[in-house]
Write a protein that holds these residues in place. Sequence first.
Motif, PDB file in Angstrom:
ATOM      1  N   UNK A 305       0.824  -1.210   0.000  1.00 49.58           N
ATOM      2  CA  UNK A 305       0.000   0.000   0.000  1.00 49.58           C
ATOM      3  C   UNK A 305       0.858   1.259   0.000  1.00 49.58           C
ATOM      4  N   UNK A 306       2.131   1.123   0.378  1.00 46.96           N
ATOM      5  CA  UNK A 306       3.064   2.252   0.375  1.00 46.96           C
ATOM      6  C   UNK A 306       4.094   2.129  -0.748  1.00 46.96           C
ATOM      7  N   UNK A 307       3.775   1.283  -1.744  1.00 45.90           N
ATOM      8  CA  UNK A 307       4.618   1.182  -2.927  1.00 45.90           C
ATOM      9  C   UNK A 307       5.814   0.268  -2.791  1.00 45.90           C
ATOM     10  N   UNK A 308       5.804  -0.625  -1.780  1.00 43.72           N
ATOM     11  CA  UNK A 308       6.948  -1.503  -1.561  1.00 43.72           C
ATOM     12  C   UNK A 308       6.429  -2.889  -1.189  1.00 43.72           C
ATOM     13  N   UNK A 309       6.380  -3.777  -2.162  1.00 41.20           N
ATOM     14  CA  UNK A 309       5.852  -5.119  -1.896  1.00 41.20           C
ATOM     15  C   UNK A 309       6.886  -5.927  -1.144  1.00 41.20           C
ATOM     16  N   UNK A 310       6.528  -6.372   0.051  1.00 41.41           N
ATOM     17  CA  UNK A 310       7.497  -7.063   0.896  1.00 41.41           C
ATOM     18  C   UNK A 310       6.738  -7.832   1.978  1.00 41.41           C
ATOM     19  N   UNK A 311       7.054  -9.112   2.197  1.00 39.91           N
ATOM     20  CA  UNK A 311       6.375  -9.873   3.259  1.00 39.91           C
ATOM     21  C   UNK A 311       6.833  -9.416   4.632  1.00 39.91           C
ATOM     22  N   UNK A 312       5.965  -9.593   5.621  1.00 34.72           N
ATOM     23  CA  UNK A 312       6.319  -9.166   6.980  1.00 34.72           C
ATOM     24  C   UNK A 312       5.424  -9.869   7.994  1.00 34.72           C
ATOM     25  N   UNK A 313       5.944  -9.953   9.202  1.00 38.47           N
ATOM     26  CA  UNK A 313       5.181 -10.481  10.328  1.00 38.47           C
ATOM     27  C   UNK A 313       5.688  -9.818  11.603  1.00 38.47           C
ATOM     28  N   UNK A 314       4.890  -9.835  12.647  1.00 40.73           N
ATOM     29  CA  UNK A 314       5.302  -9.204  13.896  1.00 40.73           C
ATOM     30  C   UNK A 314       4.247  -9.343  14.963  1.00 40.73           C
TER      31      UNK A 314
END
Length: 390
Positions: A305-314
């Motif tokens: 949504x901010x122009x940076x496709x990247x997986x994440x978890x937390x």
Amino acid sequence: MTRDQLRLKIPAGVRDLLPGEALRKRSLENDFEKIFRVWGYQEVITPTFEYYDVLSVGRGAEEDAQLYKFIDRQGQILTLRPDMTTPIARLISSRMRDDRFPCRIFYMANGFSCEDPQAGRQREFYQSGIELVGDGSPFADAEVIAVAVEILKTSGLRNFKVSIGHVDILYGMIEKMGLPEAQKGRIKAEVSNKNYVGLQELLDEFNVPVEGKEKFMQVITTRGDRGIIEEALRLAGNDKTGAALKALSDVYDALEAYGITANVEIDLGVLRGLDYYTGVVFEGYSAYLGFPILGGGRYDNLMEQFGFKCPATGFALGMERLLLSLEKEGGEIGAVPEPDYLILYEPSKAAQAFKKARELRDKGKIVITQLSREDRDTEILGRAGNIVIF
């Protein structure tokens, strides 16, 4: 209420922390920071308020209504941060996208939510948490869960469980029942609240066949160890739910490698309230509260949504909820340390008194210097320990 009366009050949903309470909170945060750092996480700090268009990303209508909004002098709508995940997604997408990935981030910050205050639920609250960005593997999910278990153990909390699930277990079964997208939010809300009576009423309202309703309820209410996954696969019978159960099994395998499954259970009805979660999710519960003290999960589409496709978890841990759980478990609020030395001095001896105080403080002693006054020295001498008089 008069203006003079109002000056002694604070708004609903916020609170003061007295010295003993503040000390215990800070002590826990210091312990958590040590854990985060030895796992390789680095601290970031983001603004307390940002543009509404940033902090509203991934929030449904109910969550959006809980945001604190105001307008600046340029007419821009600003919002107090409701959590740290979205600000960190914005930060990484805008300022850290050229860093080496995966990257590990931790934070300790306050957040704000305009909801009805009650025990463990405040309008201003404090969180400690981590984000693991750039790793889409089940081992990344397991790592953040392992860190969550470690900080709960370190806090001294004994009776807790971390429940893990996957959002596509529910979404796959909704698709199988042929329910329209518009009904997903209502079903999700009832599952999230564990309101199974209301959930069955909704399924009746949507004319779900008896067999489909029974299978749905059986899956969503199932919890246990890995053994429940095979039975859930048989009952679910669709590709999306099957893939979610397989992903959950892979994470559980990794948690077994960490040796922490005694504190973990699979709960196929675990959901998180925010719409940005895409995969494995989890919540930590103590035996003393009816709501989670920590929660988190995978959000692989948020940074896009901010122009940076990247997986994440937390995950984020609620400090007030943890402190309340520790109190209910019998832990006492730490007493404020008494000074090791009290130095009383006359004005003409101030330099000698301050020099002595510095020598003692350099040795790690707690030292209070106080101007000597006859009208109170008798009381002080009667209750103090190590006293030096100049």
